[in-house]
Motif scaffolding. Sequence first.
Motif, PDB file in Angstrom:
ATOM      1  N   ASN A 142      -0.087 -78.035 -67.911  1.00 15.34           N
ATOM      2  CA  ASN A 142       0.153 -77.168 -68.428  1.00 15.34           C
ATOM      3  C   ASN A 142       1.979 -76.175 -67.169  1.00 15.34           C
ATOM      4  O   ASN A 142       1.959 -75.857 -65.819  1.00 15.34           O
ATOM      5  CB  ASN A 142      -1.123 -76.196 -67.988  1.00 15.34           C
ATOM      6  CG  ASN A 142      -0.736 -74.208 -68.598  1.00 15.34           C
ATOM      7  OD1 ASN A 142      -0.521 -73.998 -66.750  1.00 15.34           O
ATOM      8  ND2 ASN A 142      -1.054 -73.847 -69.579  1.00 15.34           N
ATOM      9  N   VAL A 143       2.951 -74.868 -68.554  1.00 13.61           N
ATOM     10  CA  VAL A 143       3.876 -75.073 -67.239  1.00 13.61           C
ATOM     11  C   VAL A 143       2.782 -74.623 -66.376  1.00 13.61           C
ATOM     12  O   VAL A 143       3.636 -73.746 -64.920  1.00 13.61           O
ATOM     13  CB  VAL A 143       4.960 -74.690 -68.494  1.00 13.61           C
ATOM     14  CG1 VAL A 143       5.830 -73.712 -67.338  1.00 13.61           C
ATOM     15  CG2 VAL A 143       5.553 -76.034 -68.919  1.00 13.61           C
ATOM     16  N   GLU A 144       2.133 -73.264 -66.552  1.00 14.51           N
ATOM     17  CA  GLU A 144       1.671 -72.016 -65.814  1.00 14.51           C
ATOM     18  C   GLU A 144       1.328 -73.034 -63.989  1.00 14.51           C
ATOM     19  O   GLU A 144       1.489 -72.153 -63.616  1.00 14.51           O
ATOM     20  CB  GLU A 144       0.909 -71.242 -66.030  1.00 14.51           C
ATOM     21  CG  GLU A 144      -0.330 -69.974 -65.299  1.00 14.51           C
ATOM     22  CD  GLU A 144       0.917 -68.972 -65.036  1.00 14.51           C
ATOM     23  OE1 GLU A 144       0.846 -68.178 -63.981  1.00 14.51           O
ATOM     24  OE2 GLU A 144       2.320 -69.102 -66.141  1.00 14.51           O
ATOM     25  N   ILE A 145       0.181 -73.840 -64.841  1.00 17.12           N
ATOM     26  CA  ILE A 145      -0.195 -74.190 -63.673  1.00 17.12           C
ATOM     27  C   ILE A 145       0.701 -74.920 -62.650  1.00 17.12           C
ATOM     28  O   ILE A 145       1.018 -74.696 -61.316  1.00 17.12           O
ATOM     29  CB  ILE A 145      -1.212 -75.383 -63.756  1.00 17.12           C
ATOM     30  CG1 ILE A 145      -2.857 -74.284 -64.799  1.00 17.12           C
ATOM     31  CG2 ILE A 145      -1.652 -76.374 -62.737  1.00 17.12           C
ATOM     32  CD1 ILE A 145      -3.915 -75.403 -65.162  1.00 17.12           C
ATOM     33  N   LEU A 146       2.287 -75.728 -63.044  1.00 12.28           N
ATOM     34  CA  LEU A 146       2.900 -76.291 -62.446  1.00 12.28           C
ATOM     35  C   LEU A 146       3.023 -75.194 -61.920  1.00 12.28           C
ATOM     36  O   LEU A 146       3.746 -75.335 -60.519  1.00 12.28           O
ATOM     37  CB  LEU A 146       3.155 -76.972 -63.728  1.00 12.28           C
ATOM     38  CG  LEU A 146       3.038 -78.525 -64.040  1.00 12.28           C
ATOM     39  CD1 LEU A 146       3.804 -78.891 -65.066  1.00 12.28           C
ATOM     40  CD2 LEU A 146       2.454 -79.883 -62.700  1.00 12.28           C
ATOM     41  N   SER A 147       3.725 -74.302 -62.147  1.00 12.61           N
ATOM     42  CA  SER A 147       4.710 -72.771 -62.337  1.00 12.61           C
ATOM     43  C   SER A 147       3.775 -72.582 -60.004  1.00 12.61           C
ATOM     44  O   SER A 147       4.940 -72.712 -59.755  1.00 12.61           O
ATOM     45  CB  SER A 147       5.509 -72.212 -62.431  1.00 12.61           C
ATOM     46  OG  SER A 147       5.958 -72.581 -64.098  1.00 12.61           O
ATOM     47  N   GLU A 148       2.721 -72.337 -60.250  1.00  9.74           N
ATOM     48  CA  GLU A 148       2.032 -71.806 -59.117  1.00  9.74           C
ATOM     49  C   GLU A 148       2.012 -72.585 -57.743  1.00  9.74           C
ATOM     50  O   GLU A 148       2.440 -72.491 -57.202  1.00  9.74           O
ATOM     51  CB  GLU A 148       1.001 -71.647 -59.727  1.00  9.74           C
ATOM     52  CG  GLU A 148       0.497 -69.812 -60.571  1.00  9.74           C
ATOM     53  CD  GLU A 148      -1.263 -70.368 -61.311  1.00  9.74           C
ATOM     54  OE1 GLU A 148      -1.888 -70.961 -60.949  1.00  9.74           O
ATOM     55  OE2 GLU A 148      -1.456 -69.531 -61.956  1.00  9.74           O
ATOM     56  N   ASP A 159       8.942 -68.716 -61.067  1.00  4.42           N
ATOM     57  CA  ASP A 159       9.889 -68.141 -62.599  1.00  4.42           C
ATOM     58  C   ASP A 159      11.071 -69.351 -62.572  1.00  4.42           C
ATOM     59  O   ASP A 159      11.555 -69.265 -63.489  1.00  4.42           O
ATOM     60  CB  ASP A 159      11.128 -66.273 -62.957  1.00  4.42           C
ATOM     61  CG  ASP A 159      10.012 -65.574 -63.055  1.00  4.42           C
ATOM     62  OD1 ASP A 159       8.742 -65.519 -63.340  1.00  4.42           O
ATOM     63  OD2 ASP A 159      10.248 -64.337 -62.255  1.00  4.42           O
ATOM     64  N   GLU A 160      11.217 -69.099 -61.516  1.00  2.83           N
ATOM     65  CA  GLU A 160      12.490 -70.196 -61.862  1.00  2.83           C
ATOM     66  C   GLU A 160      11.945 -71.936 -61.873  1.00  2.83           C
ATOM     67  O   GLU A 160      12.440 -73.002 -62.947  1.00  2.83           O
ATOM     68  CB  GLU A 160      12.944 -70.937 -60.430  1.00  2.83           C
ATOM     69  CG  GLU A 160      13.997 -71.944 -60.373  1.00  2.83           C
ATOM     70  CD  GLU A 160      14.471 -72.155 -58.446  1.00  2.83           C
ATOM     71  OE1 GLU A 160      16.319 -72.449 -59.017  1.00  2.83           O
ATOM     72  OE2 GLU A 160      14.370 -71.866 -58.209  1.00  2.83           O
ATOM     73  N   ALA A 161      10.607 -71.869 -61.217  1.00  3.34           N
ATOM     74  CA  ALA A 161       9.881 -73.506 -62.336  1.00  3.34           C
ATOM     75  C   ALA A 161       9.312 -73.280 -63.374  1.00  3.34           C
ATOM     76  O   ALA A 161       9.492 -74.551 -63.810  1.00  3.34           O
ATOM     77  CB  ALA A 161       8.668 -73.471 -61.441  1.00  3.34           C
ATOM     78  N   THR A 162       9.048 -71.574 -64.210  1.00  2.00           N
ATOM     79  CA  THR A 162       9.017 -72.218 -65.434  1.00  2.00           C
ATOM     80  C   THR A 162      10.004 -72.527 -66.226  1.00  2.00           C
ATOM     81  O   THR A 162      10.285 -72.977 -67.079  1.00  2.00           O
ATOM     82  CB  THR A 162       8.365 -70.756 -65.605  1.00  2.00           C
ATOM     83  OG1 THR A 162       7.009 -70.815 -65.388  1.00  2.00           O
ATOM     84  CG2 THR A 162       8.226 -70.091 -67.748  1.00  2.00           C
ATOM     85  N   THR A 163      11.431 -72.007 -65.669  1.00  2.42           N
ATOM     86  CA  THR A 163      12.612 -72.101 -66.726  1.00  2.42           C
ATOM     87  C   THR A 163      13.254 -73.009 -66.045  1.00  2.42           C
ATOM     88  O   THR A 163      13.423 -74.201 -67.197  1.00  2.42           O
ATOM     89  CB  THR A 163      14.123 -71.287 -65.984  1.00  2.42           C
ATOM     90  OG1 THR A 163      13.330 -70.287 -66.593  1.00  2.42           O
ATOM     91  CG2 THR A 163      14.731 -71.751 -66.614  1.00  2.42           C
ATOM     92  N   TYR A 164      13.036 -73.880 -65.590  1.00  2.00           N
ATOM     93  CA  TYR A 164      13.500 -75.818 -65.582  1.00  2.00           C
ATOM     94  C   TYR A 164      12.646 -76.843 -65.831  1.00  2.00           C
ATOM     95  O   TYR A 164      12.895 -77.220 -66.756  1.00  2.00           O
ATOM     96  CB  TYR A 164      12.925 -75.854 -63.632  1.00  2.00           C
ATOM     97  CG  TYR A 164      12.598 -77.602 -63.683  1.00  2.00           C
ATOM     98  CD1 TYR A 164      13.781 -78.294 -63.447  1.00  2.00           C
ATOM     99  CD2 TYR A 164      11.573 -78.363 -63.057  1.00  2.00           C
ATOM    100  CE1 TYR A 164      13.933 -79.275 -63.121  1.00  2.00           C
ATOM    101  CE2 TYR A 164      11.657 -79.577 -62.719  1.00  2.00           C
ATOM    102  CZ  TYR A 164      12.751 -79.926 -62.710  1.00  2.00           C
ATOM    103  OH  TYR A 164      12.971 -81.412 -62.348  1.00  2.00           O
ATOM    104  N   LEU A 165      10.584 -76.436 -66.208  1.00  3.69           N
ATOM    105  CA  LEU A 165      10.005 -76.900 -66.863  1.00  3.69           C
ATOM    106  C   LEU A 165       9.974 -77.189 -68.318  1.00  3.69           C
ATOM    107  O   LEU A 165       9.832 -77.713 -68.772  1.00  3.69           O
ATOM    108  CB  LEU A 165       8.850 -76.941 -66.023  1.00  3.69           C
ATOM    109  CG  LEU A 165       7.935 -77.117 -65.041  1.00  3.69           C
ATOM    110  CD1 LEU A 165       6.857 -76.250 -64.595  1.00  3.69           C
ATOM    111  CD2 LEU A 165       7.820 -78.791 -64.680  1.00  3.69           C
TER     112      LEU A 165
END
Length: 242
Positions: A142-148, A159-165
Amino acid sequence: MASKQVNLTVIYDLNCPFCYIGQKDIFSAIDEVTKQYNTLHFQVEFRPYVLHPSIKPGQPQDRATYCTNAFGQERAAACRKKFLERSKDVGLEVKDGGILVNTDRAHRLAYRAWKKGGQSLQQTVLSNLFHALIVDHKDISNVEILSEIAKASCLMGKDEATTYLNSDEDVQAVEDQIEGVRKGGISGVPVLIIEGKWAISGGQTRDVYLQVFKKLANCKAFINNTCSPESTAKALSAKIVV
């Protein structure tokens, strides 16, 4: 005696609970041997493998059901029992149950951490990823979990992690690493590779890793780069495969 850097490569998948235990055992052994000897220092890189490529992102599978269907009830139960026993040895408080997930995005996050901050940052990210999946049973596809996790690990902001993933960045690089592992003949994890020459397969204990590292520290020919891979393997342990 001169000091030598020992390059270790660990082949892993986040779905493998013994890889999580192995991470802890390997670094525990490294900490002890470096306190006793000044002849070695270690650099550890984790490289990805995918145990369950059929699992899709956002479609986690019940671990017990999946393993029972794949290996049979008796073998699955024995594996789970072994994990619970070993987890206590490394101080993990795990709950029964759990899930298996697609690990592609999570592998990219760990790869990104290696590129940005080397061993230290990669280990922080991996520890948080392993804990989220193995202990907390979170879906790390899950992108949200990974971004956290990326933010908590000081890898990048949410935000950067979400864009990257959500992008294709590093996808090919990670796929190339996985394919390289397969071409190398590895079909299971964890595997610890020493200097790209010797491999310790399976979820070995801290004592096994410690025994090998101590033998490396006391091997003058290894420290001085004057021995052959075959002779060093013989000197280390029968568990080493050339």
